[in-house]
Design an enzyme around this catalytic site. Structure first.
Site, mmCIF file in Angstrom:
data_model
loop_
_atom_site.group_PDB
_atom_site.id
_atom_site.type_symbol
_atom_site.label_atom_id
_atom_site.label_comp_id
_atom_site.label_asym_id
_atom_site.label_seq_id
_atom_site.Cartn_x
_atom_site.Cartn_y
_atom_site.Cartn_z
ATOM 1 C CE1 TYR A 73 -4.094 2.003 0.625
ATOM 2 C CE2 TYR A 73 -2.549 3.381 1.850
ATOM 3 C CZ TYR A 73 -3.777 3.211 1.240
ATOM 4 O OH TYR A 73 -4.683 4.227 1.235
ATOM 5 C CG PHE A 125 -8.955 14.957 -26.626
ATOM 6 C CD1 PHE A 125 -9.306 15.078 -27.960
ATOM 7 C CD2 PHE A 125 -9.220 13.757 -25.990
ATOM 8 C CE1 PHE A 125 -9.904 14.030 -28.648
ATOM 9 C CE2 PHE A 125 -9.815 12.697 -26.663
ATOM 10 C CZ PHE A 125 -10.156 12.841 -27.995
ATOM 11 C CG ASP A 126 -12.776 13.643 -24.940
ATOM 12 O OD1 ASP A 126 -11.617 13.562 -24.502
ATOM 13 O OD2 ASP A 126 -13.451 12.642 -25.247
ATOM 14 C CG ASP A 216 -3.085 16.482 -22.873
ATOM 15 O OD1 ASP A 216 -2.548 15.366 -22.691
ATOM 16 O OD2 ASP A 216 -4.269 16.598 -23.229
ATOM 17 C CB ALA A 218 -1.852 11.815 -24.176
ATOM 18 C CE LYS A 259 -4.916 8.695 -24.766
ATOM 19 N NZ LYS A 259 -5.651 8.912 -23.486
ATOM 20 C CG HIS A 450 -18.124 12.001 -26.817
ATOM 21 N ND1 HIS A 450 -17.949 13.037 -25.936
ATOM 22 C CD2 HIS A 450 -16.943 11.338 -26.859
ATOM 23 C CE1 HIS A 450 -16.710 13.004 -25.477
ATOM 24 N NE2 HIS A 450 -16.076 11.985 -26.007
#
Length: 461
Positions: A73, A125-126, A216, A218, A259, A450
């Protein structure tokens, strides 16, 4: 452009059988799914290009690492591996693992947007846009104008429009802007890269007004590969050196490691500021779990530590981006428009050009995604007005800059023959494009609609 395929720099040691339903069966399946591709059962999909997030094939080294995962943990060995590798790669002193990219946004963005009204990005992005709005702010996009024309060939169509960025900051008031976000590669603009020169200029503009910069990250390794290919300063630099140079431009970063790090689950937050990092850790404990596991199992953390290194391999990235170039060349030959040149992780088909008779409020990119499934069992997704959603203030349907149907290719999963099937399906759809109808929404949530909205076709089914 002649299709060129770079051979896979790996051997396939395990396979998963897939099946093709009949066209009548696929028509019924998408109807039962309320014409939302996210509602389809995965077994009913032949080639799944819905996303490249968490859908890649892990290596033998990663699978071996899973067996060595430390499930303690607190103080887990695998967390130290992740943090050490991330510090080495990105040059950030403070690294917090979380379970995926949107978790990183959920933890970090409310800290940066505390009492602020805006975030500005080359393109949100979304999930980033959603978390900006959930923090009580508004997301403003500021991509270069050439990105808006899919036919223009340019090296760095993902770039920030820094002249407009400066104007926006002055118009809005720097005191009301919580963060400038650089998305690499620029997903919403078609997986297009951002140059290091552009990132440096964005940093200068933000510094002038005392606004922090966040990356970001990714698909930052894919971005670095494009930089090496296209930016003269870096043609003889290693990808590791290019990544470091990119991240010098930021105070913070979030990364969906599902990704470029080629794992099924995982994310990172990076902070230079120690005080902000303390807030990140506190929020992580509340929302994700204790700081040494960040909502992840130890075995997944060990796979992530390995994947961070594998994702930067130049031979792999040459093959990876070569897949997009191969598919793009097939579409060029067929006269099917997409965001050119081919992006890093996907081909973004220009549904507005393929289906010009369908207006934005009837969602041409979603209509094309549905046709791809009916035609050949291919699952893709809308990156257009359907995904963009409604204005958070007026609740009116927003008009996206693009109507893209994204064909996101998972890493180390599909072969050249699969890409040939995708191209053939689009060519067949083009022949009957004028007969394709739009869609309307019959049920939707207020945010990220979406994923769960229900639709129905307009006109006769």
């Amino acid at each position: 452009m002649k299709p060129t395929y770079y051979p896979e720099p790996f051997r396939i040691k395990s396979v998963e059988p897939i099946k093709m339903l009949t066209k009548m069966q696929r028509k019924q399946k998408i109807k039962d799914a309320d014409y939302n591709v996210f509602n389809l059962v995965s077994e009913d999909v032949y080639i799944d290009l819905l996303t490249d997030s968490g859908t890649g094939a892990m290596s033998t080294a990663q699978w071996a690492g899973i067996m060595e995962g430390d499930e303690s943990y607190a103080g887990a060995r695998c967390t130290r591996h992740v943090v050490a590798n991330a510090r080495e790669i990105f040059g950030f002193p403070n690294i917090q693992p979380v379970h995926q990219g949107r978790a990183a946004e959920k933890v970090l963005l409310p800290i940066l947007l505390n009492n602020k009204k805006y975030a500005i990005s080359n393109m949100h992005f979304d999930t980033t846009r959603a978390h900006v709005e959930l923090a009580g702010a508004r997301a403003v996009d500021c991509v270069v104008p050439e990105a808006l024309d899919t036919s223009i060939i340019a090296d760095f169509k993902g770039n920030m429009d820094n002249v407009r960025l400066d104007e926006l900051i002055r118009k809005i008031d720097p005191q009301n802007i919580g963060v400038v976000i650089i998305t690499v590669t620029n997903n919403s603009a078609g997986g297009q890269p951002v140059s290091v020169a552009n990132m440096r200029e964005t940093r200068k503009v933000a510094d002038k007004y005392g606004i922090p910069v966040m990356i970001d990250a990714a698909r930052c390794f894919e971005n670095a590969f494009f930089v090496k290919r296209r930016e003269t300063e870096f043609k003889n630099k290693s990808l590791a050196a290019i990544v470091k140079e990119m991240f010098v431009c930021a105070d913070y970063f979030t990364m969906s490691c599902k990704k470029d790090a080629i794992v099924n689950m995982g994310g990172l937050i990076g902070c230079r500021d120690k005080a902000a990092f303390e807030l990140v850790k506190q929020r992580c404990i509340s929302y994700e779990g204790f700081i040494t596991y960040g909502g992840m199992s130890g075995r997944d953390l060990e796979a992530l530590a390995i994947g961070l290194k594998e994702g930067m391999d130049e031979d792999f990235l040459r093959y990876r981006i070569g897949q997009m170039e191969y598919l793009g060349a097939l579409l060029d030959k067929a006269g099917i428009a997409y965001q050119s040149p081919a992006g890093g992780h996907a081909i973004f088909v220009d549904a507005k050009k393929l289906l010009p008779h369908i207006p934005y409020y009837e969602f041409p990119a979603q209509a094309l995604a549905i046709e791809l499934y009916v035609e050949a069992g291919i699952r893709a997704c809308d990156i257009g007005s359907y995904m963009l959603g409604n204005d958070p203030d007026t609740k009116e349907q927003l008009k996206a800059d693009f109507e893209f149907t994204r064909l996101a290719v998972p890493r180390r999963v599909y072969t050249q023959a699969h890409l040939d099937v995708v191209a053939a399906a689009l060519i067949n759809i083009k022949k009957r494009a004028s007969k394709i109808k739009g869609y309307e929404i019959v049920e939707e949530p207020p945010v990220l609609r979406h994923f769960t909205a229900k639709l129905r076709p307009l006109g006769k089914e």
